[in-house]
Every structure is written in C-alpha cells, then in structure tokens.
Design a protein around this motif. Structure first.
Motif: not given
Length: 280
Positions: A170-178, A188-197
């Motif tokens: 499954p894809p690994v999705e993570k958000y980094l905040y700056y 935050n790596d608790g998201f799974q949007s299923g987005y595929d560009p």
C-alpha cells in the motif's frame, strides 16, 4: 328721374360684422397654434438629435473603456502567469526535480518555497512521478480549510505532502509541517487519501505534450477550490512538474490593477460560469 335715383338712395354701406371679427381671430389663433406646433417639433427634434449624439458618444466612450479594460486585464493575467510558467520551464531543467532518489527530494523544499514566496497567487508546487510517487509543497497562508483537513499546527506556514509507492505494498503517505522560515515542526503519517497523480488530467495532458500545458479551471480534489494547473513533462518522461493557481487568489491580485475605484473583477470560463470574483 326719381325712379332712377331711388335704387341708389336705398343702397347702404355694410359695416364689419361680428362674423368677420371672429374669422380674423380664428386665423390669428391658427397661425399662433401652427407656430407653437412648429416650435415644439423643432425643440423635440433638437432634443432628440442632442440625445442621440450624447448616447452615441457615451456608448463609444464606454466601448473604448471596456476594450481598454479587457486589454489591460489580459496583460495583467499574462504578467501574473509569466513567473509561474517561467518557474515550471526552469524546473524541468533541474535534475533534482526528476530524481529517482526519494531521500533527496526534500532538497527541493527551499527552491519550491522561494517560488511560493515570490508568487502569492501560487497555491502549491508539485511533482508527480511515473511510478505514482508524489511530492507537493503547499503555502498554507492561513487557509483554515486546508489546515483543518491536514491537522496542521497553528504556526505552520508550509505543508509537504509525500506519497511513495512500492510494488505489492500500500502507498505510504505522510505530511510534514514547516514554519515560515522552513524549520521543521512535526509530521503526520495518519492519512491515506489514495491520491495518484497519474490519474489526474494535468498529469496526463503534460505527459502527452512536448510543451508546457495549462488546464481549464477545475475544482481541486484537496481543497475544493477552483483553479488551474500549469505543468510540463520532465525530461525522459520521468514525471511531471506542476503548479496550481487558485482563482480567488488570482482575482484578489487583479483587483489591485482595476480601472476605477468601482471596478469589480469577475473571472469566468468560456461557458459563462463564474469562477471567482471580488466584492470590493
């Protein structure tokens, strides 16, 4: 003799009667009425002629104003789009943008952030890769909806979304905040949007073209806002680099170039659907 004189003696001079006086008065009234009617007709004609000339001049002036306004707005849009298109073109020449080494992709962050700082109407910069990987840097700019959706900290200024795909996993999705100085805040790596560009129209259009493309306005999946995407295929077809422009931000920028104090900027598509507008 008397007989001959009698008819003449019986003749009487006729004096002007009332019916003659009435005829004279009627004639005078007729002439006065005619003059009055002629004056009214003349005045109406002059008024109509003056009105038509003023209307024609006003319409001509209005048409010239709208034509000048349209030309100015087109120039302003070209001016706004220019830096974005230049940035996309330059990005395709940077080897780092299309790198296959995932650990090096975050080195693009300062470069992308600088573009977002220089271009306030630019919402994000992204790279979609042929294997389905995705990197996007958002300028949050107090966007409450986006911050809520991504659980961003209150002091976050930039959001980096990374999606990595490996075969059979499954894809690994993570958000980094700056923060505004690009200091790391949290992850935050608790998201799974299923987005595929690779499934997005901007990616497909760019991959099918040898030139930079610009999409028609559409609603963004991530925020629900309406905008356009400028994109270009990377060398060797390694992916696509893209940038999103929000219509509301573009309208807000255009209002500073308005023709008069009462000018309102409205952006609409070829079907007449309003995409964005300014209320001041």
């Amino acid at each position: 003799m008397n007989t001959l004189i009698k008819p003449f003696t019986q003749l009487r001079l006729r004096r002007p009667g009332m019916h003659m006086l009435k005829s004279d008065m009627t004639l005078q009234l007729s002439i006065s009425s005619l003059i009055t009617i002629l004056l009214v007709v003349l005045g109406t004609t002059i008024t109509w002629y003056t009105y038509e000339n003023q209307k024609r001049d006003t319409l001509k002036s209005t048409g010239e104003i709208f034509e000048r306004s349209a030309m100015q707005t087109s120039q302003n849009i070209a001016t706004l789009m220019g830096p974005v298109e230049t940035f996309i073109n330059l990005s395709t020449q940077l080897e780092m943008v299309g790198t296959i080494y995932r650990e090096r992709r975050l080195e693009l962050l300062p470069y992308f952030v600088q573009a977002l700082r220089n271009t306030p109407w630019l919402a994000n910069v992204a790279v979609g890769y042929t294997n389905g990987d995705f990197l996007v840097v958002w300028a949050l700019r107090g966007n409450e909806k986006l911050m809520k959706q991504t659980s961003a900290p209150a002091d976050a200024a930039y959001l980096v979304k990374i999606i990595e795909r490996n075969p059979g996993e499954p894809p690994v999705e993570k958000y980094l905040y700056y923060d505004k100085d690009i200091n790391f805040l949290s992850k935050n790596d608790g998201f799974q949007s299923g987005y595929d560009p690779r499934t997005r129209p901007w990616y497909q259009q760019a991959m099918a073209s040898d030139f930079r493309i610009r999409t028609a306005p559409y609603r963004f999946v991530s925020t629900g806002q309406t905008g356009i995407t400028v994109a270009h295929r990377l060398p060797e077809g390694r992916g696509v680099v893209a940038a999103d422009l929000i219509m509301d931000s573009l309208a807000d920028t255009l209002k500073h170039h308005k023709l008069t104090d009462n000018t309102r900027v409205v952006i609409f598509d070829e079907n007449g659907t309003v995409l964005a507008y300014t209320d001041k």
